[in-house]
Design an enzyme around this catalytic site. Structure first.
Site, short mmCIF file in Angstrom:
data_model
loop_
_atom_site.label_atom_id
_atom_site.label_comp_id
_atom_site.label_asym_id
_atom_site.label_seq_id
_atom_site.Cartn_x
_atom_site.Cartn_y
_atom_site.Cartn_z
N SER A 77 8.51 18.08 48.38
CA SER A 77 9.66 18.05 47.47
C SER A 77 10.77 17.10 47.87
O SER A 77 11.70 16.88 47.09
CB SER A 77 10.24 19.45 47.31
OG SER A 77 9.43 20.22 46.45
N LYS A 80 11.59 14.42 45.40
CA LYS A 80 12.51 14.65 44.27
C LYS A 80 13.76 13.78 44.40
O LYS A 80 14.44 13.50 43.40
CB LYS A 80 12.92 16.12 44.20
CG LYS A 80 11.83 17.06 43.69
CD LYS A 80 12.38 18.48 43.52
CE LYS A 80 11.36 19.43 42.92
NZ LYS A 80 10.31 19.83 43.86
N SER A 141 14.88 23.48 44.08
CA SER A 141 13.71 22.61 44.14
C SER A 141 12.74 22.93 43.01
O SER A 141 11.52 22.95 43.20
CB SER A 141 13.00 22.75 45.50
OG SER A 141 12.12 21.68 45.72
N LYS A 268 17.70 17.46 51.05
CA LYS A 268 16.54 18.02 50.36
C LYS A 268 15.44 18.41 51.34
O LYS A 268 15.09 17.64 52.24
CB LYS A 268 15.98 17.00 49.36
CG LYS A 268 14.96 17.57 48.42
CD LYS A 268 15.58 18.48 47.39
CE LYS A 268 14.54 19.29 46.64
NZ LYS A 268 13.88 20.31 47.48
#
Length: 443
Positions: A77, A80, A141, A268
């Site tokens: 993730s 992203k 997320s 993140k």
């Protein structure tokens, strides 16, 4: 990011105990004096327990720590961040608006209902604002949410992937493998995947790629920190579909892996079977912001906080072993003056157009900075500045590096570039002076 919602509340409670037991580096609010003392010990090296790691200055990309940073690994993730860069790019250009409503198609709907994935539940009979989906993508997320945003930008998942690949190249990311907006495997995105790609395929970046991306994101769209720093938020509050989103970044102040000496405010996480536990983090301390990347840390359970422990090791190492020096032209060898061509004065003093901040090891000196000036073509004659030139005019750029620096910058260069300008005006010498100089040069 795969998750088990029933374990989420347990995770933050257990993580603090686990961190102290395994590393002695993460201090929750109720930490013992002994643990506090262990943290206070000076960190002189980093024995990183992860496949790759990186620490860089958030403005210049100067590398402060590196372990296998060019090795391409599953990013999960964390990818992203590239999707969000493009979303913000479209917000700023006016192609997307925060209050714009987005419809949910069948592919995104099915993805959002998969409780084995990190998601907020989306319905086909409702519309969601860009801002709602953006917040869910960052804080929780949410994989379906970021997919819906990508569709709104490009029209389809594959068209958005093309934009991701193109944007990555513009940012100097050339060896990444990109298959979707979320970081899931090709199988997990179902109808949004590719028929000619293995089910197990997922986005791959190097730690250095993630560093480049984070530098670009924070420099161009620093407002993302307003969202990455949110610890908890309701999605669809007051409706039957409401869900409490808790940030997966447990290093945020007040969460299980927070540490008062490191006020982390982004960015993140990323987790998958192939990736292990990843985290691109950022912290600002004493006016200096750094970005760290940890890839392939342990992920033995949903409560495993290894990625945050390793991030704290790197961050502590940087702040305890480096200091910053802000340079002007007068401090940098090779960037104090430049020769003129046909100028009244043979040399002219120059200045950096803006101050330059560099990190220096505690055992080094600021005078280790050296540089050279590259003039604009229109002002360059045989490496000399063509007169006349007004005071304060930008005449080119200085390439500045630190003597003995083996790490360089995240873009792969050994130096950073800063625009330079004239400190005084450069008048053209009269014809007699020019003729005399010509004769002297001739003989």
């Amino acid at each position: 990011m795969t998750m088990f919602k029933r374990l989420k509340k347990v995770a933050t409670g257990l993580a603090a105990t686990l961190v102290i037991a395994t590393a002695g580096m993460s201090i929750p609010a109720a930490a013992t004096p002994t643990a506090q003392a262990a943290i206070a010990a000076k960190v002189t090296t980093v024995d990183l327990k992860a496949k790759a790691g990186l620490a860089i200055d958030a403005k210049t990309g100067q590398i402060l720590y590196d372990k296998n940073s060019t090795k391409v690994l599953p990013a999960a993730s964390m990818s992203k961040l590239l999707s969000l860069y493009i979303i913000l790019e479209n917000i700023h250009s006016g192609k997307l608006k925060w209050d714009q409503k987005i419809k949910i198609d069948n592919t995104v709907y099915k993805m959002s209902q998969d409780t084995n994935l990190s998601n907020v539940p989306l319905r086909k009979d409702k519309e969601y604002t860009v801002k709602e989906l953006y917040q869910a993508s960052i804080i929780y997320s949410a994989n379906a949410a970021v997919t819906a945003l990508g569709d709104a930008v490009a029209g389809s998942p594959h068209a958005f992937v093309s934009q991701m690949r193109s944007t990555a190249k513009k940012l100097g990311i050339t060896d990444a493998k990109i298959y979707n907006a979320s970081g899931l495997t090709n199988k997990q995105v179902s109808d949004a995947g590719y028929d000619n790609v293995a089910n197990s395929a997922e986005n791959e970046f190097s730690a250095r790629d993630m560093g480049k991306l984070a530098v670009a994101l924070l420099n161009k769209y620093p407002e993302i920190l307003q969202t990455t720093s949110i610890k908890k938020m309701w999605f669809e509050k007051g409706t039957d579909d409401q869900i409490k989103m808790e940030n997966w970044n447990w290093m945020l102040p007040g969460l299980a892996n927070s540490y008062s000496a490191l006020p982390v405010d982004g960015l993140k996480t990323g987790t998958s079977d192939a990736a292990g536990a990843n985290f691109t983090g950022t912290v600002k301390k004493n006016g200096n912001r750094i970005i760290t990347v940890v890839m392939g840390a342990a992920h033995k359970s949903e409560t495993d906080s290894s990625r945050f422990v390793q991030t704290q090791h790197i961050m502590s190492y940087v702040f305890q072993n480096f200091k910053t020096t802000t340079y002007t032209n007068s401090q940098i060898k090779g960037v104090k003056s430049i020769s003129t061509s046909n100028g009244k004065e043979k040399t002219v003093k120059v200045q950096l157009k803006s101050p330059l901040k560099l990190w220096i090891r505690n055992n080094q000196v600021a005078s280790n900075a050296t540089g050279s000036i590259k003039l604009k073509k229109s002002l360059n004659k045989d490496g000399k500045l063509v007169a006349p030139v007004s005071k304060g005019k930008t005449i080119g750029a200085a390439s500045i590096s630190l003597k003995g620096d083996q790490l360089g910058f995240v873009d792969g260069k050994s130096a950073t570039s800063v625009s330079v300008k004239t400190a005084t005006k450069v008048e053209k010498a009269n014809i007699f002076v020019r003729m005399w100089r010509g004769l002297v040069a001739l003989f």
